[in-house]
Write a protein that holds these residues in place. Structure first.
Motif, PDB file in Angstrom:
ATOM      1  N   GLU A   1       0.846  -1.188   0.000  1.00 45.56           N
ATOM      2  CA  GLU A   1       0.000   0.000   0.000  1.00 45.56           C
ATOM      3  C   GLU A   1       0.881   1.238   0.000  1.00 45.56           C
ATOM      4  O   GLU A   1       2.049   1.185   0.377  1.00 45.56           O
ATOM      5  CB  GLU A   1      -0.963  -0.002   1.190  1.00 45.56           C
TER       6      GLU A   1
ATOM      7  N   GLY B   1       2.074   4.595   1.502  1.00 47.90           N
ATOM      8  CA  GLY B   1       2.105   5.403   2.708  1.00 47.90           C
ATOM      9  C   GLY B   1       2.257   6.858   2.307  1.00 47.90           C
ATOM     10  O   GLY B   1       2.277   7.187   1.111  1.00 47.90           O
ATOM     11  N   GLU B   2       2.385   7.749   3.278  1.00 46.11           N
ATOM     12  CA  GLU B   2       2.532   9.166   2.943  1.00 46.11           C
ATOM     13  C   GLU B   2       3.798   9.440   2.150  1.00 46.11           C
ATOM     14  O   GLU B   2       3.782  10.162   1.170  1.00 46.11           O
ATOM     15  CB  GLU B   2       2.526  10.010   4.227  1.00 46.11           C
TER      16      GLU B   2
ATOM     17  N   SER C   1       6.223   6.730   1.541  1.00 52.62           N
ATOM     18  CA  SER C   1       6.872   5.494   1.108  1.00 52.62           C
ATOM     19  C   SER C   1       5.831   4.440   0.753  1.00 52.62           C
ATOM     20  O   SER C   1       4.635   4.682   0.821  1.00 52.62           O
ATOM     21  CB  SER C   1       7.777   4.985   2.229  1.00 52.62           C
TER      22      SER C   1
ATOM     23  N   GLN D   1       4.380   0.735   1.829  1.00 49.37           N
ATOM     24  CA  GLN D   1       4.300  -0.179   2.963  1.00 49.37           C
ATOM     25  C   GLN D   1       4.131  -1.582   2.390  1.00 49.37           C
ATOM     26  O   GLN D   1       3.128  -1.867   1.745  1.00 49.37           O
ATOM     27  CB  GLN D   1       3.106   0.166   3.868  1.00 49.37           C
TER      28      GLN D   1
ATOM     29  N   ASP E   1       8.898  -0.560   5.589  1.00 46.18           N
ATOM     30  CA  ASP E   1       8.741   0.814   5.132  1.00 46.18           C
ATOM     31  C   ASP E   1       9.738   0.996   3.997  1.00 46.18           C
ATOM     32  O   ASP E   1      10.941   1.111   4.233  1.00 46.18           O
ATOM     33  CB  ASP E   1       9.020   1.769   6.287  1.00 46.18           C
TER      34      ASP E   1
END
Length: 190
Positions: free
Chosen positions: A104, A106-107, A109, A111, A128
């Protein structure tokens, strides 16, 4: 001109394909706190894996196998102890594996969710991850671009049955139970 990256939802990502991890240009490293304040670092020198970059990035996948006996902390006595049943138990559990279960955004990076197996114990972890770039193969094979990722996670070694420790006279324990894992991966398209 051949491109090796694409933009998806405002993020630069590699072009789709199946990429083999290049162990000569990659590292699987870890660090653990010793005596509660200093850090001991190590790495594994024998590993392989595959990154499948899907057309839909969130359907991408990662599979990695690490040979546990390839642990290297630059100190032979410590490495031998890490291979023993106090820690990795390499005779009964020669490999660690990571198999992704989902990706998914992330802000900042990616995940990468997956199952990490150490000493026969599987636990979910989240890497991460950051896409670090892509380029043509330096040997001139335009069909085999190279990509780079870096990733980190922290695991609780007790969850994998690695509970060896010693109490300190001043309080606390010799080793932290949390291990920071750091990955720097270069992979080449098959």
């Amino acid at each position: 001109m051949t491109t090796f990256t694409r933009t998806v939802d405002g993020r630069q990502l590699p072009v789709p394909g199946t990429y083999a991890i290049d162990p000569m240009h990659s590292s699987v490293a870890f660090q653990v706190k010793h005596l509660g304040f200093s850090k001991v670092r190590g790495r594994f020198t024998d590993f392989d894996g595959t990154i499948v970059v899907a057309e839909e990035p969130l359907h991408s996948a990662v599979e990695v196998t690490v040979q546990a006996d390839s642990v290297d902390t630059a100190q032979a006595q410590r490495d031998a102890h890490l291979r023993s049943t106090d820690f990795f138990g390499v005779e009964d559990h020669p490999t660690f594996t990571f198999s992704s279960t989902g990706v998914e955004f992330g802000e900042e990076s990616l995940q990468v969710h997956g199952d990490l197996t150490i000493r026969g114990e599987s636990r979910p972890v989240v890497l991460d991850a950051t896409f670090d770039g892509a380029c043509p193969d330096p040997m001139g094979d335009a069909t085999r671009p190279r990509i780079g990722f870096s990733a980190t996670t922290t695991i609780d070694r007790y969850e994998f049955g690695i509970t060896f420790n010693q109490p300190m006279e001043t309080g606390g324990l010799l080793l932290s139970k949390l291990i920071r894992v750091e990955l720097d991966v270069q992979a080449v398209r098959r």
